[in-house]
Write a protein that holds these residues in place. Structure first.
Motif, short mmCIF file in Angstrom:
data_model
loop_
_atom_site.label_atom_id
_atom_site.label_comp_id
_atom_site.label_asym_id
_atom_site.label_seq_id
_atom_site.Cartn_x
_atom_site.Cartn_y
_atom_site.Cartn_z
N HIS A 47 0.72 -1.14 -0.06
CA HIS A 47 -0.03 0.09 -0.06
C HIS A 47 0.76 1.40 -0.09
N LEU A 48 2.14 1.20 0.33
CA LEU A 48 2.77 2.39 0.39
C LEU A 48 3.87 2.72 -0.75
N PHE A 49 3.61 3.59 -1.67
CA PHE A 49 4.32 3.51 -2.91
C PHE A 49 5.04 4.82 -3.18
N VAL A 50 5.37 5.31 -1.96
CA VAL A 50 6.07 6.96 -1.76
C VAL A 50 7.71 6.71 -2.46
N THR A 51 8.37 5.24 -2.24
CA THR A 51 9.75 5.29 -2.89
C THR A 51 9.51 4.71 -4.31
N HIS A 135 -1.34 -7.58 -7.09
CA HIS A 135 -2.21 -7.70 -5.96
C HIS A 135 -2.43 -6.83 -5.16
N ALA A 136 -1.95 -5.67 -4.74
CA ALA A 136 -2.40 -4.55 -4.10
C ALA A 136 -3.49 -3.79 -4.98
N GLU A 140 -4.46 1.87 -6.23
CA GLU A 140 -3.89 2.56 -5.01
C GLU A 140 -2.61 3.25 -5.48
N ILE A 141 -1.96 2.88 -6.77
CA ILE A 141 -0.76 3.40 -7.22
C ILE A 141 -1.24 4.75 -7.99
N CYS A 144 -2.02 7.23 -4.93
CA CYS A 144 -0.82 7.79 -4.45
C CYS A 144 -0.23 8.83 -5.37
N ALA A 145 -0.22 8.79 -6.79
CA ALA A 145 0.23 9.72 -7.64
C ALA A 145 -0.83 11.14 -7.61
N ALA A 146 -2.13 10.75 -7.41
CA ALA A 146 -2.88 11.88 -7.36
C ALA A 146 -2.88 12.63 -6.21
#
Length: 236
Positions: A47-51, A135-136, A140-141, A144-146
């Protein structure tokens, strides 16, 4: 010892057997935080796509090309077309044109670049794990971009509002010069051009001071409105 590795040396020294090396094995007992660590690590990886490299490219593009962008570029007031003081109507037109120019730049450079990172198939390989992303959920990606784009726009609006506020704060001292008048203290140019009209015993401002306040208020609101309804990247 290197001597023991040479068969001729072992024969010369009458050494017929040497200790065999045994691998070291360390068995660690389970720790109480092992399960919570694995669950947190799994959740962040899904769920975390900051990196994610795509997010890093979006942030680098903003910092390199748009970090100095403002909805209202006040340095343009020093140009030959716009020079202080301005009538309130012309100042309002100046703010509207500046906001529209900044909005067009966002639509023509920033948004296409962000969209190209997802449209280009080569860029999709930058996602850390395609199987994990499937899978995620790709949604969600995109979310995160939005969210990152919204934070960038919010920073742009805040910086533009702060610059415009500082522009008007040059007159925060007012024109009350006290008992002694310093002629070199009040030589800064005016912001808005207001005419005075004397009728009998009354002095009227054209436009009125209330209208000037409304022009200033609309200038701030124009900056906020310019960031509204800008498209974001959306998932399929």
């Amino acid at each position: 010892d290197y001597i023991l590795m040479d068969p001729s040396e072992r024969q010369r020294l009458s050494i017929f057997s040497i200790p065999k090396p045994f691998p070291r094995r360390v068995i660690s007992a389970p720790v109480p935080w092992s399960l919570s660590y694995k669950e947190a690590r799994l959740w962040q990886s899904q769920h975390l796509f900051v990196t994610c490299p795509i997010m890093i490219q979006m942030q680098d593009f903003w910092n390199e090309r748009l970090s100095c962008l403002r909805f209202v570029k006040l340095e343009n007031l020093k140009s030959t077309t716009w020079s202080l003081p301005l009538p309130p109507s012309e100042f309002e037109q100046f703010v509207q044109r500046q906001c529209q120019a900044a909005r067009d730049e966002l639509l023509q450079s920033w948004l296409p670049f962000c969209a190209s990172l997802f449209v280009n198939l080569e860029s999709l390989s930058l996602i850390p794990s395609t199987k994990l992303a499937a899978h995620a959920g790709f949604q969600e990606i995109f979310s995160c971009a939005a969210a990152l784009m919204s934070l960038q726009l919010r920073g742009l609006v805040s910086a533009s509002l702060q610059d415009l506020q500082e522009f008007f704060m040059i007159h925060q001292q007012g024109n009350d010069f006290g008992e002694m008048f310093d002629e070199m203290k009040h030589i800064q140019p005016q912001t808005l051009l207001v005419e005075l009209q004397v009728e009998d015993t009354h002095i009227e401002f054209i436009p009125s001071l209330q209208e000037c306040w409304e022009v200033i208020h609309r200038a701030f609101m124009e900056i906020v409105k310019s960031a509204e309804k800008l498209p974001r990247v959306r998932g399929p």
